[in-house]
Design a protein around this motif. Structure first.
Motif, short mmCIF file in Angstrom:
data_model
loop_
_atom_site.label_atom_id
_atom_site.label_comp_id
_atom_site.label_asym_id
_atom_site.label_seq_id
_atom_site.Cartn_x
_atom_site.Cartn_y
_atom_site.Cartn_z
N ALA C 49 0.98 25.27 100.67
CA ALA C 49 1.40 23.90 100.38
C ALA C 49 0.23 23.09 99.86
N LEU C 50 -0.92 23.19 100.51
CA LEU C 50 -2.06 22.36 100.10
C LEU C 50 -2.56 22.76 98.71
N VAL C 51 -2.63 24.06 98.47
CA VAL C 51 -3.09 24.51 97.16
C VAL C 51 -2.14 24.02 96.07
N LEU C 52 -0.85 24.22 96.31
CA LEU C 52 0.12 23.83 95.29
C LEU C 52 0.15 22.32 95.11
N GLU C 53 0.02 21.59 96.23
CA GLU C 53 0.01 20.13 96.15
C GLU C 53 -1.15 19.67 95.28
N ALA C 54 -2.34 20.23 95.54
CA ALA C 54 -3.50 19.86 94.75
C ALA C 54 -3.28 20.19 93.28
N PHE C 55 -2.73 21.38 93.06
CA PHE C 55 -2.49 21.83 91.69
C PHE C 55 -1.52 20.88 90.98
N PHE C 67 -3.85 11.75 98.09
CA PHE C 67 -2.53 12.32 98.32
C PHE C 67 -2.60 13.58 99.17
N LEU C 68 -3.69 14.34 99.00
CA LEU C 68 -3.83 15.54 99.81
C LEU C 68 -4.07 15.13 101.26
#
Ligand code: SF4
Ligand code: SF4
Ligand code: SF4
Ligand code: SF4
Lengths: 180, 473, 335
Positions: C49-55, C67-68
């Motif tokens: 989730a965190l990786v995709l959110e950042a991406f 936002f992260l």
């Protein structure tokens, strides 16, 4: 297969009928439409649109003789409103008709004025007061800033003065920091 | 015991009131010059009555009310008029307004003060109040004589005095009540008579025990301690708490049998009628980043920086707020004058008021709606205002918003909600002004077109007549 | 700057952190009764989730850090992680989380703009696409026929490899709700069903209690209002209670309905998501009781054992309408 075709065309016919009826039933009467368009136009009466005033332009739009992007004083905001009203695409202002300018009012240099009354006849909203051979003054609250009085003046004593912002017409700005 | 009612929402911000209530009301020395704006009230501006170079006496009218909704302006001290011109005033726009500049001569020479008969005819008394420049000193500065007219068909049952003073930092009404309870009580009597009210109720937040005590011993009214919750001192909120009546936006509270005035207004009614003294000064709290916060009885027109100097400006100041931290406005500079609406100046510093955090998207948590005393849906209003969908914002009762700031205070996304509402409101007002102007222009244009046609027709008729006559001959 | 000059904001981050904290009792209960597999699931979902959110934030040109930090992606990951079977294969977890973050959240405009609860979108996509993997729940430790140590759990989740002597069936069992549905189809009587070994276990009940505890904490912290949980739980209790009274042989008791499946996590953690729920008090009542009704109907008649996810998504669609029709009267304009 055949069933499907029959059903589909039946449906198409029915919907077409409904739409057709709606367009007749809810058709905006010519005059009512002119009123609505005229209500949007800024009433500067400057004739930059190529018509002798806002109402003639409104009539021309209603009859499809003119495009919606010919009024510089109204600016893009008004074109958006017209596009919404008429259900057509927005277009940018047609530069042929001029650029929008900050709202100004005319000012007569009363020392130079010779009282020829030419400006008085040109003013579309009777915002100039005066009598023959007397100096003329502009009633600032009523001047729309159309600039029509400037060319007739034989001694070039009329200038346009931008309306200053004052506490009375000041507006709050939206927050600077938009939500990210 | 009076039954108290409750209003929706509200918040409990830190009070910061103690530091400015240590000393009694202070009298500052005369400033070098006074800058007196001619428009210090709701309604139309007063008309200047003086010319540069003229000498005026203390209490002399220098601005005459124009039109019905207007109020007079007076010279706060004797001296010479230096000029009448545009000067910066305490307004969020930072724009200039017409002011009279007065150089005090230090003589404090009064006009003749004529105490009036407290039993005089109410209509005349109201005119006297208009001429004495009495306006609401709680911050709204609405001309009081209008609010003191109950009209012919309404019966005002309750006169409410507002001593709640709910905003943090502000203590001017607190000190006024402690020290001048008599003036307030006497003013209230006059007001009660003008309105024909059956009862006078004074609401004071229960964080001001000394003021409550002082007002109780002054007598003449029912003093009620109301719970401390912001914005409990909003007129509508106080009316609700004390009487249970909700005054809808756009309606006058007199129509519902209540009228509400700030305590300082009552004191100025007393002075105007019983002493013959117009409104020349008001009490201003100077607080925040200053060495000795306190309250000053400042002449109208005193430059704010003069007062800040008295209180001892501290380093690290970054501008000043007029009013409280919830509803106040940024002063464009500290050179602006004290006006009738100025109850408090808070000198800001980075430590007292840290920079606003960056706003995040609205997460629809509805904390704002829970805190809204007007029972609005701030998150919806925000959405419409931001999208410039002003019609929809009005449908959701934008103009019922009292701009109390509770919603912004609680918003976890730090959205400057109130600023969006102010923006939307002023856009709507501007649109209405433009609409009025264009309607006027349309009318005048139509009139002109008609006139020209009539002229043409008449000319043609005359021509026809002439040629007919010519033929006859 | 503009007034108000002061704020008392528990920031979005603080709110999210409190919600995450409120999930800890449930996670602890899960570990206690079903073993440590859930920790792996949560960790994997969180990282995804965190990786995709950042991406996605980068892609959409938004500032990444604030936002992260807001914690919303993490919360989505945890809710999804707790909704899928603990020993689900890694690709199931990644797919679900990806759907939740990329499609359900960011393609709809990110935090604050998504109409559907992201975790529930992820769950719905998974249960529709991979019904088999999504219904293989680990059996509670007390009735499982064999246990796995931590490294074999990892082996299974990442390489689909089981120790030589254990079969999958020995590890998993259908959930109580699932069992109830199948057994009722076989025309078993309620008494007979309830004496099956799965109903003798207490894991599920403790999980429900743990969610309830977390939920009460959120209520106490004023993070959620009482409207949603009370209305949701109340609706399910009343419906199931009424039917149970009429025909106890075919309808499970209300207590059973409340203690099983996603009732409690739904009531306190999923339906209370502010972004995808209504904002008005009346709207919240309506929204949650609608969800309760749908949940119960799906449990009775639907093709899936539990109905919370679908009920939530269906009610999400109605939110704008609910909000529009439940606007409370403003100050002074009440009848
Ligand atoms: S261009 Fe001038 S005359 Fe034409 S519509 Fe606009 S304001 Fe009216
Ligand atoms: S046209 Fe020029 S000179 Fe003639 S009356 Fe107007 S302002 Fe005066
Ligand atoms: S408090 Fe802020 S985030 Fe919450 S609903 Fe209101 S505007 Fe949105
Ligand atoms: S500022 Fe307006 S919307 Fe916000 S809480 Fe106050 S009254 Fe309600």
């Amino acid at each position: 297969m055949l069933d499907a075709i029959i059903v589909m065309s039946g449906l198409a016919l029915f919907l077409g009928g409904v739409l057709g009826y709606a367009s007749i039933r809810f058709h905006v009467q010519g005059n009512a439409l002119v009123e609505k368009i005229d209500a949007i136009l800024p009433q500067t009466q400057c004739a930059q649109c190529g018509f002798p005033g806002c109402r003639p332009y409104a009539e021309a739009i209603a009859e499809g003789r003119a495009d919606i992007n010919q009024c510089p004083p109204g600016g893009e905001a008004n074109i958006h409103k017209l596009a919404d009203l008429l259900g057509v695409e927005f277009k940018p202002l047609n530069a042929e008709h001029g650029e929008p300018k900050p709202k100004s009012v005319a000012y007569i240099d009363e020392n130079t004025c010779i009282g020829c009354t030419l400006c008085l006849q040109a003013c579309p909203v009777d915002a100039i007061s005066g009598a023959p051979k007397q100096m003329h003054t502009i009633i600032a609250q009523e001047c729309t800033g159309c600039e029509l009085c400037i060319p007739p003046c034989p001694v070039d004593c009329i200038v346009m003065v931008p309306v200053e912002s004052s506490i009375a017409n000041w507006k709050w700005k939206p927050p600077m920091k938009e939500v990210a | 015991m009076r039954q108290l009612y409750h209003f929706n929402g509200g918040v409990h911000p830190p009070q910061h009131k103690d530091q400015s209530t240590i000393d009694p009301i202070r009298i500052p020395p005369l400033p070098e010059k006074l800058i007196i704006p001619l428009h210090q009230h709701i309604g139309s501006s007063a008309k200047a009555l003086v010319q540069p170079g003229e000498r005026v006496l203390k209490g002399q009218m220098i601005g005459q009310p124009e039109g019905h909704v207007s109020s007079a302006i007076h010279a706060p001290t004797s001296g010479k008029i230096l000029s009448v011109g545009m000067e910066p005033v305490p307004h969020p726009s930072g724009l200039d307004a017409l002011c009279v500049i007065l150089e005090p001569d230090g003589l404090e020479e009064w006009i003749e003060r004529v105490p009036l008969d407290p039993e005089m005819d109410p209509g005349t008394m109201r005119t006297k109040l208009k001429d004495a420049g009495v306006v609401g000193l709680g911050g709204a500065v609405f001309p009081s004589f209008i609010k003191l007219n109950p009209g012919s068909k309404n019966k005002v049952r309750t006169l409410i005095l507002n001593g709640a003073e709910c905003e943090p930092y502000i203590t001017c009404d607190d000190l006024l009540m402690r020290e001048r309870a008599f003036e307030i009580a006497e003013g209230a009597k006059l007001m009660q008579r003008l309105l024909g009210a059956e009862e006078v109720v004074l609401g004071i937040e229960d964080n001001k025990p000394l003021a409550i005590e002082a007002m109780k011993s002054a007598g003449g009214m029912e003093v009620v301690a109301v719970p401390t919750v912001y914005p409990g001192g909003g007129a509508k909120q106080l009316i609700k708490v004390l009487t249970g009546v909700e005054v809808p936006a756009g309606e006058r509270s007199t129509d519902l049998g209540v009228q509400c005035f700030n305590v300082a207004t009552a004191a100025s009614v007393y002075r105007a009628i019983r002493l013959g003294e117009p409104v020349l000064s008001r009490i201003v709290t100077i607080t925040g980043n200053v060495a000795q916060p306190g309250n000053y009885e400042a002449l109208i027109g005193t430059p704010v920086d003069h007062l800040i100097r008295q209180a001892g400006a501290l380093p690290g100041s970054s501008g000043a707020i007029m009013g409280g931290p919830m509803m106040g406005i940024d002063l464009p500079s500290t050179h602006v004058p004290v006006v009738k609406a100025m109850n408090c100046v808070i000198v800001k510093s980075e430590a007292l008021f840290p920079k606003a955090l960056d706003p995040m998207p609205c997460i629809r948590c509805a904390r704002c709606a829970e805190s809204c005393p007007a029972e609005l849906q701030p998150q919806e209003l925000y959405w419409f205002a931001k999208a410039k969908n002003f019609g929809k914002a009005q449908e959701y009762a934008l103009f019922d918003c009292i701009e109390c700031g509770c919603c912004s205070y609680v918003c976890p996304s730090h959205i400057p909600l109130v600023q969006y509402y102010r923006y939307a409101k002023s856009e709507i007002w501007a649109q209405e002004r433009e609409k009025k102007a264009s309607d006027l222009a349309r009318l005048r244009h139509e009139f002109r077109v008609e006139r020209m046609e009539r002229d043409k027709r008449e000319k043609a008729e005359r021509l026809a007549q002439k040629s007919a006559q010519a033929k006859e001959l | 700057m503009n007034s108000p000059y002061i704020t008392r904001s528990p920031s979005v981050t603080e709110i999210m952190v409190k919600v995450l904290a409120a999930l800890i009792p449930a996670i602890a209960a899960d570990v206690w009764f079903f073993g440590p597999a859930v920790l792996v699931t949560l960790a994997l979902a969180s990282v995804t989730a965190l990786v995709l959110e950042a991406f996605m934030l980068r892609l959409r040109g938004r500032p990444v850090k604030p936002f992260l930090m807001d914690g919303s992606a993490l919360l989505t990951a945890w809710l999804l992680g707790l909704s899928i079977p603990p020993m689900a294969p890694w690709w199931l977890i990644v797919t679900g989380t990806a759907f939740a973050i990329v499609i359900a959240k960011h393609l709809y405009g990110g935090l604050g703009s998504n109409p559907f609860n992201p975790a529930m979108v992820g769950y719905a996509v998974l249960i529709i696409s991979f019904p088999v993997q999504m219904t293989q729940w680990l059996a509670p430790a007390s009735i499982a026929q064999s246990h796995l140590d931590f490294s074999s759990i990892l082996d299974y989740m990442f390489f689909h490899a089981l120790p030589a002597n254990t079969g999958l069936d020995a590890l998993t069992s259908a959930t109580p709700l699932d069992t109830l549905k199948t057994q009722l189809h076989l025309d078993k009587s309620m008494d007979a069903i309830m004496s099956l070994p799965i109903y003798g276990t207490i894991g599920g009940k403790w999980m429900a209690a743990a969610y309830l505890a977390g939920g009460l904490y959120l209520l106490q912290q004023k993070i959620v209002s009482w409207h949603v949980p009370v209305s949701f739980i109340g609706t399910i209790a009343i419906l199931s209670g009424a039917l149970h009274l009429v025909d106890p042989a075919h309808y499970a008791s209300p207590l059973f309905q409340l203690a099983s499946g996603a009732t409690m996590i739904g009531a306190f953690f999923i339906l209370t998501d502010p972004v995808t729920g209504p904002t008005t008090p009346k709207g919240k009542l309506l929204f949650a009781s609608g969800a309760g009704f749908l949940t119960y109907v799906i449990r009775l008649h639907g093709g899936y054992p539990d109905g919370v996810a679908f009920a939530v998504l269906l009610m999400n669609i109605c939110v704008p309408l609910i909000d529009a029709y439940t606007q409370p009267p403003v100050f002074g304009k009440k009848k």
